[in-house]
Scaffold this motif. Structure first.
Motif, PDB file in Angstrom:
ATOM      1  N   VAL A   1       0.980  -1.121   0.078  1.00 13.85           N
ATOM      2  CA  VAL A   1       0.002  -0.030  -0.049  1.00 13.85           C
ATOM      3  C   VAL A   1       0.846   1.192   0.000  1.00 13.85           C
ATOM      4  O   VAL A   1       2.131   1.175   0.334  1.00 13.85           O
ATOM      5  N   TYR A   2       0.232   2.351  -0.225  1.00 16.49           N
ATOM      6  CA  TYR A   2       1.057   3.486  -0.171  1.00 16.49           C
ATOM      7  C   TYR A   2       0.341   4.267   1.223  1.00 16.49           C
ATOM      8  O   TYR A   2      -0.812   4.509   1.141  1.00 16.49           O
ATOM      9  N   PHE A   3       1.362   4.777   2.085  1.00 15.72           N
ATOM     10  CA  PHE A   3       0.749   5.425   3.213  1.00 15.72           C
ATOM     11  C   PHE A   3       0.951   6.914   3.199  1.00 15.72           C
ATOM     12  O   PHE A   3       1.761   7.433   3.109  1.00 15.72           O
ATOM     13  N   ASP A   4      -0.506   7.163   3.180  1.00 19.63           N
ATOM     14  CA  ASP A   4      -0.731   9.033   2.924  1.00 19.63           C
ATOM     15  C   ASP A   4      -1.322   9.255   4.446  1.00 19.63           C
ATOM     16  O   ASP A   4      -2.616   9.006   4.823  1.00 19.63           O
ATOM     17  N   ARG A   5      -0.575   9.998   5.157  1.00 21.24           N
ATOM     18  CA  ARG A   5      -0.786  10.258   6.469  1.00 21.24           C
ATOM     19  C   ARG A   5      -1.659  11.741   6.226  1.00 21.24           C
ATOM     20  O   ARG A   5      -1.858  12.364   7.369  1.00 21.24           O
ATOM     21  N   GLY A   6      -1.957  12.592   4.984  1.00 19.12           N
ATOM     22  CA  GLY A   6      -2.614  13.983   4.977  1.00 19.12           C
ATOM     23  C   GLY A   6      -1.729  14.779   5.546  1.00 19.12           C
ATOM     24  O   GLY A   6      -0.395  14.777   5.431  1.00 19.12           O
ATOM     25  N   ASN A   7      -2.254  15.539   6.520  1.00 23.20           N
ATOM     26  CA  ASN A   7      -1.737  16.788   7.023  1.00 23.20           C
ATOM     27  C   ASN A   7      -1.098  16.379   8.389  1.00 23.20           C
ATOM     28  O   ASN A   7      -0.692  17.146   9.269  1.00 23.20           O
ATOM     29  N   ASN A   8      -1.299  15.009   8.843  1.00 27.00           N
ATOM     30  CA  ASN A   8      -0.790  14.617  10.283  1.00 27.00           C
ATOM     31  C   ASN A   8       0.652  14.333  10.457  1.00 27.00           C
ATOM     32  O   ASN A   8       1.210  13.800   9.329  1.00 27.00           O
ATOM     33  N   LYS A   9       1.315  14.689  11.296  1.00 27.30           N
ATOM     34  CA  LYS A   9       2.734  14.415  11.631  1.00 27.30           C
ATOM     35  C   LYS A   9       2.836  12.992  11.588  1.00 27.30           C
ATOM     36  O   LYS A   9       1.984  12.393  12.177  1.00 27.30           O
ATOM     37  N   TYR A  10       3.915  12.487  11.593  1.00 26.64           N
ATOM     38  CA  TYR A  10       4.326  11.105  11.636  1.00 26.64           C
ATOM     39  C   TYR A  10       4.881  10.905  13.292  1.00 26.64           C
ATOM     40  O   TYR A  10       5.954  10.753  13.198  1.00 26.64           O
ATOM     41  N   HIS A  11       4.082  11.081  14.166  1.00 23.69           N
ATOM     42  CA  HIS A  11       4.493  10.743  15.394  1.00 23.69           C
ATOM     43  C   HIS A  11       2.956  10.115  16.502  1.00 23.69           C
ATOM     44  O   HIS A  11       2.217  10.469  15.780  1.00 23.69           O
ATOM     45  N   GLY A  12       3.360   9.648  17.338  1.00 27.49           N
ATOM     46  CA  GLY A  12       2.005   9.585  18.151  1.00 27.49           C
ATOM     47  C   GLY A  12       1.145   8.253  17.446  1.00 27.49           C
ATOM     48  O   GLY A  12       1.710   7.386  17.221  1.00 27.49           O
ATOM     49  N   ARG A  13      -0.009   8.527  17.460  1.00 24.12           N
ATOM     50  CA  ARG A  13      -1.089   7.679  17.166  1.00 24.12           C
ATOM     51  C   ARG A  13      -0.727   7.321  15.753  1.00 24.12           C
ATOM     52  O   ARG A  13      -1.045   6.093  15.454  1.00 24.12           O
ATOM     53  N   VAL A  14      -0.026   8.176  14.831  1.00 21.44           N
ATOM     54  CA  VAL A  14      -0.096   7.906  13.320  1.00 21.44           C
ATOM     55  C   VAL A  14       1.074   6.945  13.204  1.00 21.44           C
ATOM     56  O   VAL A  14       1.058   6.086  12.652  1.00 21.44           O
ATOM     57  N   LYS A  15       2.055   7.208  13.844  1.00 18.75           N
ATOM     58  CA  LYS A  15       3.251   6.388  13.829  1.00 18.75           C
ATOM     59  C   LYS A  15       2.893   4.908  14.441  1.00 18.75           C
ATOM     60  O   LYS A  15       3.469   3.836  14.000  1.00 18.75           O
ATOM     61  N   ASN A  16       2.083   4.852  15.509  1.00 19.89           N
ATOM     62  CA  ASN A  16       1.957   3.723  15.933  1.00 19.89           C
ATOM     63  C   ASN A  16       0.862   2.781  15.168  1.00 19.89           C
ATOM     64  O   ASN A  16       1.067   1.685  14.873  1.00 19.89           O
ATOM     65  N   PHE A  17      -0.119   3.517  14.302  1.00 19.37           N
ATOM     66  CA  PHE A  17      -0.942   2.741  13.461  1.00 19.37           C
ATOM     67  C   PHE A  17       0.253   2.236  12.435  1.00 19.37           C
ATOM     68  O   PHE A  17      -0.047   1.140  11.755  1.00 19.37           O
ATOM     69  N   ALA A  18       0.988   3.021  11.641  1.00 23.36           N
ATOM     70  CA  ALA A  18       1.564   2.780  10.603  1.00 23.36           C
ATOM     71  C   ALA A  18       2.542   1.405  10.844  1.00 23.36           C
ATOM     72  O   ALA A  18       2.910   0.386  10.503  1.00 23.36           O
ATOM     73  N   ASP A  19       3.303   1.557  12.419  1.00 20.14           N
ATOM     74  CA  ASP A  19       4.054   0.529  12.715  1.00 20.14           C
ATOM     75  C   ASP A  19       3.199  -0.874  12.922  1.00 20.14           C
ATOM     76  O   ASP A  19       3.710  -2.025  12.764  1.00 20.14           O
ATOM     77  N   SER A  20       1.942  -0.938  13.527  1.00 18.52           N
ATOM     78  CA  SER A  20       1.215  -1.995  13.498  1.00 18.52           C
ATOM     79  C   SER A  20       0.771  -2.589  12.094  1.00 18.52           C
ATOM     80  O   SER A  20       0.844  -3.816  11.921  1.00 18.52           O
ATOM     81  N   LEU A  21       0.639  -1.588  10.986  1.00 12.03           N
ATOM     82  CA  LEU A  21       0.364  -2.122   9.847  1.00 12.03           C
ATOM     83  C   LEU A  21       1.612  -2.753   9.093  1.00 12.03           C
ATOM     84  O   LEU A  21       1.452  -4.111   8.780  1.00 12.03           O
ATOM     85  N   ARG A  22       2.817  -2.441   9.660  1.00 16.45           N
ATOM     86  CA  ARG A  22       4.059  -3.214   9.081  1.00 16.45           C
ATOM     87  C   ARG A  22       4.282  -4.359   9.885  1.00 16.45           C
ATOM     88  O   ARG A  22       4.524  -5.457   9.284  1.00 16.45           O
ATOM     89  N   LYS A  23       3.880  -4.358  11.128  1.00 19.86           N
ATOM     90  CA  LYS A  23       4.030  -5.555  12.159  1.00 19.86           C
ATOM     91  C   LYS A  23       3.135  -6.688  11.559  1.00 19.86           C
ATOM     92  O   LYS A  23       3.456  -7.762  11.560  1.00 19.86           O
ATOM     93  N   ASN A  24       2.042  -6.336  10.972  1.00 15.79           N
ATOM     94  CA  ASN A  24       1.027  -7.419  10.462  1.00 15.79           C
ATOM     95  C   ASN A  24       1.020  -7.580   9.050  1.00 15.79           C
ATOM     96  O   ASN A  24       0.230  -8.268   8.394  1.00 15.79           O
ATOM     97  N   GLY A  25       2.197  -7.258   8.336  1.00 12.89           N
ATOM     98  CA  GLY A  25       2.487  -7.864   6.985  1.00 12.89           C
ATOM     99  C   GLY A  25       2.029  -6.879   5.800  1.00 12.89           C
ATOM    100  O   GLY A  25       2.556  -7.280   4.721  1.00 12.89           O
ATOM    101  N   LEU A  26       1.815  -5.407   6.114  1.00 12.16           N
ATOM    102  CA  LEU A  26       1.431  -4.569   5.097  1.00 12.16           C
ATOM    103  C   LEU A  26       3.033  -3.948   4.930  1.00 12.16           C
ATOM    104  O   LEU A  26       3.620  -3.573   5.822  1.00 12.16           O
ATOM    105  N   LYS A  27       3.291  -3.671   3.620  1.00 11.36           N
ATOM    106  CA  LYS A  27       4.392  -3.085   3.156  1.00 11.36           C
ATOM    107  C   LYS A  27       4.088  -1.592   2.555  1.00 11.36           C
ATOM    108  O   LYS A  27       3.094  -1.628   1.496  1.00 11.36           O
ATOM    109  N   PHE A  28       4.911  -0.713   2.690  1.00 10.00           N
ATOM    110  CA  PHE A  28       4.611   0.524   2.044  1.00 10.00           C
ATOM    111  C   PHE A  28       5.959   1.390   2.157  1.00 10.00           C
ATOM    112  O   PHE A  28       6.978   1.094   3.026  1.00 10.00           O
TER     113      PHE A  28
END
Length: 83
Positions: free
Chosen positions: A56-83
């Motif tokens: 997938v392509y991870f588009d975080r919009g206007n959100n900074k890459y930290h906190g909840r957004v970072k946790n969400f992205a790390d969880s996606l990677r941990k569960n097998g999605l690549k971006f």
């Protein structure tokens, strides 16, 4: 307060997979926002795997890459999605 995510096919302009923290299965769990973002990542990754989506392509919009957004992205990677 809430987090939502979608996997969209831009070529056909169709949402393939979506998940939100206001869905019943996630909302009913009495957990903190940071933990909800991790759980949401697990849910959307599982739904993507069911549809044979692994890149997938991870588009975080206007959100900074930290906190909840970072946790969400790390969880996606941990569960097998690549971006």
């Amino acid at each position: 307060n809430n987090l939502s995510a979608q996997i969209i096919d831009d070529k056909i302009k169709k949402t393939l997979v979506s998940a939100s923290s206001i869905e019943k299965e996630i909302k009913d769990k009495k957990i903190k926002k940071m933990e909800k973002s991790i759980l949401l990542g697990e849910v959307i990754a599982k739904r993507a795997k069911e549809k044979n989506i692994d890149k997938v392509y991870f588009d975080r919009g206007n959100n900074k890459y930290h906190g909840r957004v970072k946790n969400f992205a790390d969880s996606l990677r941990k569960n097998g999605l690549k971006f």
